[in-house]
Motif scaffolding. Sequence first.
Motif, mmCIF file in Angstrom:
data_model
loop_
_atom_site.group_PDB
_atom_site.id
_atom_site.type_symbol
_atom_site.label_atom_id
_atom_site.label_comp_id
_atom_site.label_asym_id
_atom_site.label_seq_id
_atom_site.Cartn_x
_atom_site.Cartn_y
_atom_site.Cartn_z
ATOM 1 N N CYS A 190 4.863 -4.607 -3.532
ATOM 2 C CA CYS A 190 3.655 -4.322 -2.747
ATOM 3 C C CYS A 190 3.066 -2.943 -3.080
ATOM 4 O O CYS A 190 1.844 -2.776 -3.052
ATOM 5 N N CYS A 191 3.939 -1.998 -3.359
ATOM 6 C CA CYS A 191 3.463 -0.625 -3.564
ATOM 7 C C CYS A 191 3.118 -0.317 -5.017
ATOM 8 O O CYS A 191 2.230 0.504 -5.275
ATOM 9 N N ASN A 192 3.820 -0.966 -5.968
ATOM 10 C CA ASN A 192 3.645 -0.565 -7.366
ATOM 11 C C ASN A 192 3.344 -1.716 -8.322
ATOM 12 O O ASN A 192 2.297 -1.747 -8.955
ATOM 13 N N ARG A 193 4.270 -2.669 -8.425
ATOM 14 C CA ARG A 193 4.184 -3.646 -9.512
ATOM 15 C C ARG A 193 2.931 -4.517 -9.448
ATOM 16 O O ARG A 193 2.196 -4.643 -10.434
ATOM 17 N N GLY A 197 12.994 -9.954 7.850
ATOM 18 C CA GLY A 197 12.124 -10.517 8.879
ATOM 19 C C GLY A 197 10.882 -9.650 9.041
ATOM 20 O O GLY A 197 10.822 -8.522 8.533
ATOM 21 N N THR A 198 9.896 -10.149 9.761
ATOM 22 C CA THR A 198 8.620 -9.430 9.879
ATOM 23 C C THR A 198 8.797 -8.038 10.479
ATOM 24 O O THR A 198 8.168 -7.076 10.020
ATOM 25 N N THR A 199 9.640 -7.905 11.499
ATOM 26 C CA THR A 199 9.772 -6.621 12.199
ATOM 27 C C THR A 199 10.228 -5.517 11.247
ATOM 28 O O THR A 199 9.625 -4.434 11.188
ATOM 29 N N ASN A 200 11.285 -5.794 10.486
ATOM 30 C CA ASN A 200 11.833 -4.759 9.606
ATOM 31 C C ASN A 200 10.929 -4.506 8.399
ATOM 32 O O ASN A 200 10.723 -3.356 7.992
ATOM 33 N N ILE A 201 10.381 -5.569 7.806
ATOM 34 C CA ILE A 201 9.498 -5.386 6.645
ATOM 35 C C ILE A 201 8.268 -4.568 7.050
ATOM 36 O O ILE A 201 7.814 -3.689 6.314
ATOM 37 N N ASN A 202 7.725 -4.844 8.224
ATOM 38 C CA ASN A 202 6.570 -4.076 8.704
ATOM 39 C C ASN A 202 6.897 -2.598 8.845
ATOM 40 O O ASN A 202 6.090 -1.739 8.469
ATOM 41 N N ARG A 203 8.049 -2.317 9.374
ATOM 42 C CA ARG A 203 8.453 -0.910 9.548
ATOM 43 C C ARG A 203 8.519 -0.205 8.193
ATOM 44 O O ARG A 203 7.994 0.906 8.015
ATOM 45 N N VAL A 204 9.143 -0.861 7.219
ATOM 46 C CA VAL A 204 9.332 -0.266 5.891
ATOM 47 C C VAL A 204 7.993 -0.115 5.169
ATOM 48 O O VAL A 204 7.705 0.929 4.565
ATOM 49 N N LEU A 205 7.144 -1.149 5.219
ATOM 50 C CA LEU A 205 5.859 -1.082 4.520
ATOM 51 C C LEU A 205 4.901 -0.092 5.184
ATOM 52 O O LEU A 205 4.127 0.582 4.506
ATOM 53 N N GLN A 206 4.944 -0.011 6.516
ATOM 54 C CA GLN A 206 4.106 0.985 7.200
ATOM 55 C C GLN A 206 4.470 2.391 6.727
ATOM 56 O O GLN A 206 3.598 3.209 6.424
ATOM 57 N N GLU A 207 5.768 2.646 6.636
ATOM 58 C CA GLU A 207 6.235 3.964 6.214
ATOM 59 C C GLU A 207 5.808 4.265 4.777
ATOM 60 O O GLU A 207 5.431 5.393 4.440
ATOM 61 N N ALA A 208 5.829 3.225 3.916
ATOM 62 C CA ALA A 208 5.525 3.432 2.495
ATOM 63 C C ALA A 208 4.029 3.480 2.204
ATOM 64 O O ALA A 208 3.593 4.214 1.316
ATOM 65 N N LEU A 209 3.247 2.702 2.948
ATOM 66 C CA LEU A 209 1.834 2.535 2.597
ATOM 67 C C LEU A 209 0.869 3.339 3.462
ATOM 68 O O LEU A 209 -0.302 3.464 3.123
ATOM 69 N N ASN A 210 1.350 3.861 4.583
ATOM 70 C CA ASN A 210 0.425 4.550 5.484
ATOM 71 C C ASN A 210 0.985 5.916 5.881
ATOM 72 O O ASN A 210 1.876 6.013 6.729
ATOM 73 N N ALA A 211 0.443 6.953 5.270
ATOM 74 C CA ALA A 211 0.920 8.322 5.539
ATOM 75 C C ALA A 211 0.143 8.992 6.670
ATOM 76 O O ALA A 211 0.341 10.180 6.940
ATOM 77 N N SER A 212 -0.735 8.252 7.350
ATOM 78 C CA SER A 212 -1.572 8.853 8.390
ATOM 79 C C SER A 212 -0.717 9.472 9.499
ATOM 80 O O SER A 212 0.276 8.897 9.946
ATOM 81 N N SER A 213 -1.123 10.658 9.939
ATOM 82 C CA SER A 213 -0.439 11.313 11.061
ATOM 83 C C SER A 213 -1.141 11.013 12.386
ATOM 84 O O SER A 213 -0.674 11.407 13.453
ATOM 85 N N ASP A 214 -2.280 10.313 12.303
ATOM 86 C CA ASP A 214 -3.043 9.928 13.500
ATOM 87 C C ASP A 214 -2.415 8.656 14.054
ATOM 88 O O ASP A 214 -2.614 7.565 13.515
ATOM 89 N N LYS A 215 -1.617 8.797 15.122
ATOM 90 C CA LYS A 215 -0.833 7.646 15.577
ATOM 91 C C LYS A 215 -0.654 7.665 17.084
ATOM 92 O O LYS A 215 -0.906 8.661 17.760
#
Length: 725
Positions: free
Chosen positions: A540-543, A568-586
């Motif tokens: 998702c991030c590179n290839r 599962g969706t819960t864990n994948i979402n957590r990991v992808l959010q961390e990798a793809l969204n660096a926003s500090s507005d949360k």
Amino acid sequence: MSETLEGQLERIVYFNDESLYTVARLKVGNIPELVTVVGNLAGIAPGEVLKLSGTWEVHPKFGQQFKASGFRVSFPAKVQGIEKYLGSGLIRGIGPEMAKRLVVRFGDKTLEVIEHRPEDLLGVEGIGEKRLEMIRKAWDDQREVRDVMIFLQGHGVSTGYSAKILKQYGQNAIRVVRENPYRLAVDIFGIGFVVADGIAEKIGIPKNALIRAEAGILHVLEKMCEQGHVYGVYDDVLSGAEDLLELSRSVLEEAFSNLISSKLIIVEDLGGQDGSASKGLKAVYLKPFHAAEKGLAGRLKALLSVPVESIRVDATGIKKVVQRKLALLLSKEQWLALETTLSHKVSIVTGGPGTGKTTLVRAILAVFEEAGKRVLLAAPTGRASKRLSEVTDREAKTIHRLLAYNFRSGGFQKNEKNPLDADVIIVDEASMVDVFLMYHLVKAVPATAVLILVGDIHQLPPVGPGNVLRDMIDSKRVPAVYLTEIFRQARQSLIIVNAHQINQGYFPTVPSPNRATLQDFYFIEQDDPEKVLSTILELCCNRIPKRFNFSPLSDIQVLTPMHKGIVGTTNINRVLQEALNASSDKVERMGRIFKCRDKVMQIRNNYAKEVFNGDIGTISQIDGEMQKLTVKYDGRPVDYDFAELDELVLAYAVSVHKSQGSEYTAVVLPVMIQHYVLLQRNLIYTGITRAKELVVLIGTKKALAIAIKNDKPQKRMTRLSFRLQ
């Protein structure tokens, strides 16, 4: 031996809505590191001071932590705590910056000033009369919340739910909870039976009380309906209630009688019909489900009984219209389908990808428009209606919008008394439509109109109850045409070819990776869940972005069979959010973090906002002071109060079920043995057919083979086919 621990709450790491289990970090005295606290800590907010009772324990993975058995909350007394408390978004009109200004001005007397001398706030930069009134009202509202929290805190209700209880019941909140806490599970989204039952126990409602037995039976039925059933078999419902409530049959049978008398449930004798194995079985319906299924069958039979008005265009003329308007020739199957839709009041066209359903819809549209007919186009979701509009170059609406839902009166404005102004209604992606929505749609179809349903019955059944399109076909009362021929252009796509192979029970064609030639279908073998997760992250991030020039956020969608587990969706979402969204507005609510630019999904129908279960959007703004978050759905902004954030989940990864009706440029789909319970042919087929340009499966060939062989998905309990016959 029980000990006490006191400190300021720094943050909530994890919160489970159902069990209320919480993991939090506490700043305690002179201890330099934050202390981990676990337990049922409902109704806490950062900045508050907690006094907990419990025991210390050492977790094998997470180390030393304090396991709380009870707690009390007090306002923060120190400046830093007050700033954190006010800046957490609890008080509308005060965000982190304003909280800082307030404590600079009033110090440790800030909360006292807001409580007793709010007019003094006018001396703070940025606070005028309008904002002062907003803060005053928000503080009063929060005081109400605090009063309710004193009552609810030990009874298993979180801060967010307390606000919803207040909104629902107002000043009567505590009275309602005392009289019948089980109402919460019915009236308020997110509060389930387990939470309500815990409250009931703590306020002294006996385990064998009829009010509890009735609520438990309704809960078992609701759970069956969440699995797609329209009714439950009496013995199964009774057994489920026995297991849940641990009550005797006599108490449950009395509760059943009460529910029947009050018409909350409807019971029908199956009598060996509808495929049931023996006589004596009874179907138990929640009242709205019974009304929808029975009403849908009656309305369909009424429509089918009305003669079809002639189009007044002969076969030769129709061919000329299609060739002139669309510059194409239809196949024999498509001609049969076109003739069927022209000669019947209600008809169904079904087929897999690449079989020409879209071309056929355009042809149907051309012929009816040539005959001067008024045609309406609709689909169940915003994305599906947008796609229908794009391929037909005509306006298409969601079914909800077509029927003009009025959230004030709580119903659709278009119905049998005020039908749709149309001669022809074409609904795409009809396999997604559940029994409720189809009932309301068919009610609004005028007796003079033609209804054409287009969909793929080999996809997963609707997220909601029923299996309407399949039941209508199985009844043999509604004319249906199957499109099976894959067109030449479509045969060049491995996505389409493999979708059909899987649907027929064959293993897909997996090309050997060729760096020089881009394919549209890949299979990556990996059986270790942790490695599958890291591969998804890398894809998702590179290839995929590098090789195919796709956007990680807008083009690539991870679909997975399950919500729980490493993939599962819960864990994948957590990991992808961390990798793809660096926003500090949360904003953080109950252990969940939403950031600006996050991809999110709506998980319940919200008619007032005109967003529906499965709609995907992007967070465009987070306003801490106004306690408001804005999501853009296909460019349309929709505002959410922070108390409404339990309607949203992250959507970097979504379940295959929730993906129905959507199309994505690229789909990444893990297929693991760990998903065994959900490995079904129609699930893999649905996931693959969501992709337009690229599919990447990750997992084991054994898991994929298990899914392809499993062509016996769980039968949904419905009687629509029987009622139509």
